[in-house]
Design a protein around this motif. Structure first.
Motif, mmCIF file in Angstrom:
data_model
loop_
_atom_site.group_PDB
_atom_site.id
_atom_site.type_symbol
_atom_site.label_atom_id
_atom_site.label_comp_id
_atom_site.label_asym_id
_atom_site.label_seq_id
_atom_site.Cartn_x
_atom_site.Cartn_y
_atom_site.Cartn_z
ATOM 1 N N VAL A 80 -7.654 5.380 -0.383
ATOM 2 C CA VAL A 80 -7.278 4.023 -0.016
ATOM 3 C C VAL A 80 -8.479 3.333 0.627
ATOM 4 N N GLN A 128 0.665 4.385 -2.629
ATOM 5 C CA GLN A 128 0.427 5.753 -2.147
ATOM 6 C C GLN A 128 1.575 6.669 -2.547
ATOM 7 N N GLN A 177 0.836 -1.199 0.000
ATOM 8 C CA GLN A 177 0.000 0.000 0.000
ATOM 9 C C GLN A 177 0.873 1.251 0.000
#
Length: 92
Positions: free
Chosen positions: A74, A62, A58
Motif C-alpha cells: 500500500v 486490501q 483502501q
C-alpha cells in the motif's frame, strides 16, 4: 504475484477532483517487455499487467488482495498542500 495499492493522484491539468476517492490495485509486471520482431512494438506475455482493479476504499482493496493471496504493498497518499495567495501577489 505482487501488486501495489494506491489512491488515484489528481491530474495537474484539471482542477476537478472527480475519481480521486478511488483506490487502484495494479499488478507488478511478471516479465520484462521485449520488442516484437515484426513491428517493433514493446510487449510481453504477462496479461496481469493489463489488469487494473478499482475499489471504493483502501480496506476493500486490501481485503481483496488478502482473499486472493496477492502480496500487496500500500502506497500512502501524500497530503495535499494548498498554496493560498491573492491575485495581487502576482504583481509584487
Amino acid at each position: 504475484m505482487t501488486a501495489r495499492i494506491y489512491q488515484r493522484p489528481k491530474n495537474a491539468m484539471q482542477s476537478g477532483k472527480a475519481l480521486l476517492d478511488q483506490w487502484i490495485l495494479e499488478f507488478a509486471p511478471a516479465e520484462a517487455r521485449r520488442a516484437e520482431p515484426l513491428m517493433g512494438w514493446a510487449g510481453s506475455g504477462d496479461t496481469q499487467a493489463q489488469v487494473t482493479l478499482k475499489f471504493a476504499s483502501q480496506a476493500e482493496a486490501q481485503a481483496y488482495a488478502d482473499k486472493h493471496g496477492i502480496d500487496a504493498v500500500v502506497h500512502a497518499t501524500p497530503p495535499r498542500r494548498l498554496k493560498l495567495q491573492a491575485y495581487a501577489d502576482n504583481f509584487r
